[in-house]
Design an enzyme around this catalytic site. Structure first.
Site, short mmCIF file in Angstrom:
data_model
loop_
_atom_site.label_atom_id
_atom_site.label_comp_id
_atom_site.label_asym_id
_atom_site.label_seq_id
_atom_site.Cartn_x
_atom_site.Cartn_y
_atom_site.Cartn_z
N CYS A 132 -72.03 56.26 32.55
CA CYS A 132 -71.53 57.62 32.36
C CYS A 132 -70.43 57.63 31.29
CB CYS A 132 -71.08 58.20 33.70
SG CYS A 132 -70.96 60.00 33.68
N HIS B 192 -75.61 56.95 37.76
CA HIS B 192 -74.59 56.12 38.42
C HIS B 192 -75.20 55.14 39.43
CE1 HIS B 192 -70.84 58.18 37.15
NE2 HIS B 192 -71.64 59.20 36.99
N GLU C 229 -73.70 52.73 40.91
CA GLU C 229 -72.71 52.41 41.95
C GLU C 229 -72.67 53.46 43.06
OE1 GLU C 229 -72.02 53.87 39.21
OE2 GLU C 229 -70.31 55.22 39.42
#
Lengths: 218, 78
Positions: free
Chosen positions: A86, A192, A194
């Site tokens: 990002c 993302h 994570e």
């Protein structure tokens, strides 16, 4: 193996990323600070998401000049694994470690939802063993990847597109969701990983990025 | 000396904000607006010198503009 996560002023996915790293057997997260230059001997570096330096000027434009980024650029030039997610992807593009630029989304809206991405390369340190398709969350206002015709032709010819959106949410050229450099050690993407490491939170498709790293560094 | 740097998207690069402003102008009753391009400018106060303009152009190239999508113009202010 130690994975450094750089915190810039305005990073907001750094703690999530460290937690995701620490969930994976064989990896340990190391917090790195933007003002430092010492990479603390880490084996890989992650630039997390957020709004570094308030997204002033252009997303990622100021972070590029931070002391830590000079060290990260040298680390990348040595062929060591670097991942930008990002805002981290935006920083890598501004730093010319990846081609092109992330512009404002085509429809001007901030997009926060799950997307399906197609995995086109599994020969990078971050994508080994990934499935053909992943479902990962996006959360960005500036994810519209753009480059000139010549650059697009070059990176398509060279196979530097690592991820494509199945359904393009932001207007990115050629549906690009993520890229690697010519040497394949630097990878950046808008979704993302994570945020997809726990079944309780909607999926675990992001874990593969980190288990890939364990294999490569072993 | 005071120098102004204009930064704008290169021709052909889609400008989502410009398109939105154009739509707004159309809704406001100006249907003849064919195109809007958004840009920004920076006012710099820099040391006088024969190379000041060239130095500012270098600053624009290195930071104020992203040459991948943007072009810039340097203007010395009176």
């Amino acid at each position: 193996m130690n994975v450094g996560v750089v915190t810039f002023p305005g990073s907001n996915c750094d703690a999530d990323f460290r937690r995701a790293i620490d969930r994976v057997e064989g990896l340990r997260a190391v917090a790195l600070w933007h003002k430092d230059t010492d990479l603390s001997g880490v084996d890989a570096v992650v630039l997390p998401g957020g709004f570094s330096y308030g997204d002033y000027l252009r997303c990622g434009a100021i972070a590029r000049f931070s002391p830590m980024m000079q060290s990260v650029a040298r680390f990348a030039a040595q062929g060591r694994p670097v991942l930008g997610v990002c805002n981290g992807f935006q920083i890598l593009c501004e730093a010319h470690l990846l081609p092109g630029v992330l512009m404002q989304n085509r429809d001007l809206s901030f997009l926060c939802k799950d997307v399906t991405i197609l995995v086109e390369r599994t020969d990078t340190p971050w994508t080994r063993g990934l499935a053909n398709k992943l479902v990962l969350p996006i959360a960005h206002g500036d994810g519209n990847w753009q480059a000139d015709d010549e650059t697009v032709k070059r990176i398509e010819g060279d196979g530097q597109v690592v991820f494509r959106y199945q359904s393009n949410p932001n207007g990115a050229r050629n549906d690009v969701a993520g890229l690697c450099n010519a040497a394949r050690n630097v990878v950046g993407l808008m979704p993302h990983p994570e945020r997809a490491v726990d079944p309780l939170l909607g999926g675990t498709d992001g874990l593969g990025f980190l288990t890939s790293l364990v294999e490569v560094l072993a | 000396m005071k120098v102004r740097v204009f930064v704008g998207l290169k021709p052909g690069v889609l400008d989502p904000a410009g398109e939105a402003v154009k739509g707004g102008l159309h809704h406001l009753g100006y249907p003849d607006v064919a195109s809007v391009r958004c840009g920004k400018f920076f006012d710099l106060d820099v040391a006088d010198g024969p190379d000041a303009e060239a130095r500012v152009a270098k600053m624009a190239d290195q930071l104020l503009a992203n040459p991948v999508i943007e072009s810039f113009r340097v203007e010395v202010l009176p």
